[in-house]
Design a protein around this motif. Structure first.
Motif, short mmCIF file in Angstrom:
data_model
loop_
_atom_site.label_atom_id
_atom_site.label_comp_id
_atom_site.label_asym_id
_atom_site.label_seq_id
_atom_site.Cartn_x
_atom_site.Cartn_y
_atom_site.Cartn_z
N LYS A 40 0.93 -1.27 -0.06
CA LYS A 40 0.04 -0.10 -0.12
C LYS A 40 0.86 1.20 -0.01
CE LYS A 40 -2.37 -0.93 4.00
NZ LYS A 40 -1.25 -2.19 4.22
N THR A 41 1.78 1.19 0.88
CA THR A 41 2.84 2.29 1.16
C THR A 41 3.50 2.70 -0.27
OG1 THR A 41 2.92 2.36 3.31
CG2 THR A 41 4.70 3.41 2.30
N THR A 42 3.92 1.53 -0.78
CA THR A 42 4.76 1.39 -2.22
C THR A 42 4.03 2.27 -3.15
OG1 THR A 42 5.89 -0.42 -1.33
CG2 THR A 42 5.88 -0.10 -3.81
N PRO A 81 2.61 11.20 4.78
CA PRO A 81 3.26 9.90 4.71
C PRO A 81 2.78 8.90 5.99
CG PRO A 81 4.66 11.47 5.27
CD PRO A 81 3.51 12.47 5.15
N GLU A 82 2.94 7.78 5.89
CA GLU A 82 2.92 7.00 7.17
C GLU A 82 3.76 7.40 8.41
OE1 GLU A 82 3.54 3.01 5.90
OE2 GLU A 82 2.82 2.11 7.92
N GLY A 83 3.24 7.24 9.47
CA GLY A 83 4.08 7.58 10.48
C GLY A 83 4.04 9.28 10.91
N LEU A 155 -3.30 9.72 1.70
CA LEU A 155 -3.34 9.66 3.18
C LEU A 155 -2.76 8.26 3.12
CD1 LEU A 155 -6.62 11.27 4.33
CD2 LEU A 155 -4.07 12.17 4.46
N ASP A 156 -1.42 7.97 4.06
CA ASP A 156 -1.21 6.72 4.33
C ASP A 156 -1.26 6.45 5.82
OD1 ASP A 156 0.16 4.32 4.39
OD2 ASP A 156 1.94 5.03 3.47
N GLU A 157 -2.26 5.48 6.02
CA GLU A 157 -2.50 5.16 7.37
C GLU A 157 -2.67 5.95 8.49
OE1 GLU A 157 -3.00 1.72 7.90
OE2 GLU A 157 -1.37 0.70 6.68
N PRO A 158 -3.51 6.88 8.14
CA PRO A 158 -3.78 8.36 9.01
C PRO A 158 -4.58 7.53 10.45
CG PRO A 158 -5.41 8.23 7.43
CD PRO A 158 -4.46 7.00 6.94
MG LIG Z 1 2.21 1.12 4.76
#
Ligand SMILES: [Mg+2]
Ligand SMILES: Nc1ncnc2c1ncn2[C@@H]1O[C@H](COP(=O)(O)OP(=O)(O)O)[C@@H](O)[C@H]1O
Length: 231
Positions: A40-42, A81-83, A155-158
């Motif tokens: 997913k992030t990729t 980004p995630e994190g 939005l990555d893993e908000p």
């Molecule tokens: Mg991810």
């Protein structure tokens, strides 16, 4: 608005995205859901030009492949980004201003909009980013993204790691952001909540799309229920 067509991406020898195709219509919320490590992030990194990919990514009919990340930002695709990746030693205001550096002229009105969406950030505007709670840092990361005048927000893993209350806030905020005219591509492990707010959604497993449909359809899908919803 965004069309990802047969996209492949690898880290060294390891192919992570395997011919992924997704479409995001203007004004919609689209989610990409799946377990940890499926790519997913990729996918978001490939769209924002942070990693190279093969296949076609087009935005408003123009191909984005090969453009450097800052040019993609310039088209209005903003990646949260995630994190969170906020600047811990900078104040809330300074963090938000980092999102605005290409948009000095709309800065004031965007700041008002972010503070209206997140009154908590207004209260804490002078506090350093690192002293905020996880949920507040997520609001700050989204707020910083909004300062850049997004047309499409990635939005990555908000909601990752947030308390139930902040999780509610995040999902409500995403709906408000869409109402304000910004299109949202959401990547999440919270499958139930994401599907509940999505117009369209894609389930990915091992770098490929295995199911897609409206959020409502996928919520009712037996495979989705079994794999992600625990019923
Ligand atoms: Mg991810
Ligand atoms: N920078 C990297 N270098 C090598 N492998 C990576 C890198 N980033 C992610 N991976 C691997 O690629 C796969 C997909 O990762 P990712 O896109 O982060 O998954 P997700 O966001 O769905 O959890 C995983 O197997 C992960 O270990």
């Amino acid at each position: 608005m965004l069309k990802v067509d047969h996209l492949n991406a690898s880290y060294g020898e390891m192919q992570v995205l395997k011919s992924i195709s997704i479409t995001v219509e203007q004004g919609s919320i689209v989610s990409v859901v799946g377990s940890n490590g499926v790519g997913k992030t990729t996918l978001l990194k490939a769209i924002s030009g942070i990693i190279p990919s093969k296949g076609i990514i087009s935005f408003d009919g123009e191909v984005l492949n090969g453009l450097p990340p800052h040019r993609i930002v310039g088209r209005g695709i903003i990646h949260v980004p995630e994190g969170r990746k906020i600047f811990p030693d900078m104040s809330v205001i300074e963090n938000l201003m980092m999102g605005a550096f290409l948009h000095r002229n709309t800065c004031k009105q965007n700041l008002d909009r972010v503070f209206e969406l997140f009154p908590r950030l207004a209260e804490r505007r002078k506090q350093s980013g690192g002293t905020l709670s996880g949920g507040e840092q997520q609001m700050l990361a989204i707020g910083r993204g909004l300062m850049a005048n997004p047309r499409l927000l990635l939005l990555d893993e908000p909601s990752l790691g947030l308390s139930p209350i902040f999780t509610d806030t995040v999902f409500r905020t995403i709906e408000q952001i869409r109402k304000s005219g910004v299109t949202v591509l959401l990547v999440e492990q919270n499958v139930f909540r994401s599907l509940s707010i999505s117009d369209q959604a894609y389930v990915i497993t091992n770098g490929s799309v295995v199911l897609n449909g409206s959020g409502r359809e996928l919520l009712e899908n037996p495979e989705v229920k079994r794999a992600f919803l625990g019923r």
